[in-house]
Scaffold this active site. Sequence first.
Site, PDB file in Angstrom:
ATOM      1  CG  HIS A 159      -1.939  -1.068   1.242  1.00  0.00           C
ATOM      2  ND1 HIS A 159      -2.818  -1.290   0.211  1.00  0.00           N
ATOM      3  CD2 HIS A 159      -2.200  -2.024   2.173  1.00  0.00           C
ATOM      4  CE1 HIS A 159      -3.579  -2.344   0.502  1.00  0.00           C
ATOM      5  NE2 HIS A 159      -3.223  -2.810   1.685  1.00  0.00           N
ATOM      6  CG  ASP A 195      -2.659  -8.588   0.596  1.00  0.00           C
ATOM      7  OD1 ASP A 195      -1.964  -8.980   1.548  1.00  0.00           O
ATOM      8  OD2 ASP A 195      -3.685  -7.875   0.747  1.00  0.00           O
ATOM      9  CG  HIS A 197      -6.486  -5.636   1.753  1.00  0.00           C
ATOM     10  ND1 HIS A 197      -5.908  -6.542   2.620  1.00  0.00           N
ATOM     11  CD2 HIS A 197      -7.692  -5.303   2.275  1.00  0.00           C
ATOM     12  CE1 HIS A 197      -6.734  -6.734   3.648  1.00  0.00           C
ATOM     13  NE2 HIS A 197      -7.823  -6.010   3.461  1.00  0.00           N
ATOM     14  CG  ASP A 284      -4.797 -10.455   3.138  1.00  0.00           C
ATOM     15  OD1 ASP A 284      -4.506 -10.938   2.029  1.00  0.00           O
ATOM     16  OD2 ASP A 284      -4.561  -9.264   3.436  1.00  0.00           O
TER      17      ASP A 284
HETATM   18  C1  FKS Z   1     -11.466  -3.837   7.176  1.00  0.00           C
HETATM   19  C2  FKS Z   1     -10.530  -2.668   7.469  1.00  0.00           C
HETATM   20  C3  FKS Z   1      -9.256  -2.724   6.667  1.00  0.00           C
HETATM   21  C4  FKS Z   1      -6.886  -2.104   6.777  1.00  0.00           C
HETATM   22  C5  FKS Z   1      -6.433  -3.320   6.056  1.00  0.00           C
HETATM   23  C6  FKS Z   1      -4.989  -3.236   5.633  1.00  0.00           C
HETATM   24  C7  FKS Z   1      -4.544  -4.424   4.818  1.00  0.00           C
HETATM   25  C8  FKS Z   1      -3.047  -4.519   4.676  1.00  0.00           C
HETATM   26  C9  FKS Z   1      -2.563  -5.605   3.727  1.00  0.00           C
HETATM   27  C10 FKS Z   1      -1.030  -5.648   3.746  1.00  0.00           C
HETATM   28  F1  FKS Z   1      -0.575  -6.597   2.944  1.00  0.00           F
HETATM   29  F2  FKS Z   1      -0.529  -4.499   3.350  1.00  0.00           F
HETATM   30  F3  FKS Z   1      -0.598  -5.906   4.947  1.00  0.00           F
HETATM   31  N1  FKS Z   1      -8.174  -2.200   7.411  1.00  0.00           N
HETATM   32  N2  FKS Z   1     -12.636  -3.784   8.004  1.00  0.00           N
HETATM   33  O1  FKS Z   1      -3.038  -6.860   4.123  1.00  0.00           O
HETATM   34  O2  FKS Z   1      -3.006  -5.382   2.417  1.00  0.00           O
HETATM   35 ZN    ZN Z   2      -4.093  -7.506   2.610  1.00  0.00          ZN
END
Ligand code: FKS
Ligand code: ZN
Length: 343
Positions: A159, A195, A197, A284
């Site tokens: 990110h 991932d 996200h 994830d």
């Molecule tokens: C969901 C809220 C989401 C933030 C999630 C961040 C994910 C980070 C990631 C990384 F690989 F960068 F660690 N909150 N209710 O998993 O993409």
């Molecule tokens: Zn993630």
Amino acid sequence: MRTFYSDTHRLHHCNAELNEGQLMPCFEMPSRADMVLDRVKHTKLGQILEPDDFGLAPLMRVHSEQYVKFLEQAWGRWAELGREHDMLPLAWPPRRTVARCPEDIDGQLGFYSFDAGAPMNAGTWQAAYHGAQVALFAQACIAKGDKATFALCRPPGHHAGIDYMGGYCYLNNAAIAAQALLDSGAGRVAVLDVDFHHGNGTQDIFYQRPDVLFASIHGDPRNEYPCFTGYADERGEGAGQGFNFNYPLPPGSDWLTWSRALGDAMRVIAGYQPETLIVSLGVDTFKDDPISSFKLDSDDYLRLGEQIALLGLPTLFVMEGGYAVEEIGINAVNVLTAFDALR
Ligand code: FKS
Ligand code: ZN
């Protein structure tokens, strides 16, 4: 394959993050890396090496010098003000504002972040710095002829953009490794981001460039964090037009749906004929992940490793997310052992 790892990640451990309106203990915690390392040992994946120090220069090939300096000095400035809690930003420039970098630390925190999801403590900079060195060393070994390496990075990176942090990420480990490969003579590098996200930082860094192809499979931005990027029509810009591929998938997607997107991403990557593949390896996508909505099970990660191996490319795996801590080691290392079995 060899694993690259630094214990320094432990210095980064923050207290709280915002989730569903509540301040909760951070999902991104040191035990994540411990679990993965334990599994690397347990499965005898290969040697485990501490990284060499490549210094700041390769970080600044991706990130702006001002941003890197900010990260390096942030905690010291915060502590000088007598502040003891984790650093968190609280204000961002609104739309249509051409932001100037303010002077005080709160303003600068907003200036150098896109969300409040990347808290910093006294050891965050050191952890992030050594995490990037882990990726750089794993990259250097690929450049020297290793067929595959595993950069067990923590904190994660995908990110983080040229001059911003967010979503648990400070330095974009995968992008830093990709740039280092180009700097050591590669003409084309592909990044496959699996991932849950969207890897908005990696996309942004290479969006206008044809020398790094970015392909990402992730939760649809209509429903999922990081909320504003990851649509299929984001295809790159200028010289980078046609070198960015997003596969947004609906909540609840299982292996059947997910692997169709993977098949498409693999065809795109094969057609690009990169010298090296970098995999932003987040697990994830697992069915029991506490903050995500896909439904992959532990065996599916074996299939993923096999599929990636079929590309037949030198491959650098870079650890990203995964918050089902009990299973993170099994899931991540399943990808790697299955990959090795086919290579
Ligand atoms: C969901 C809220 C989401 C933030 C999630 C961040 C994910 C980070 C990631 C990384 F690989 F960068 F660690 N909150 N209710 O998993 O993409
Ligand atoms: Zn993630």
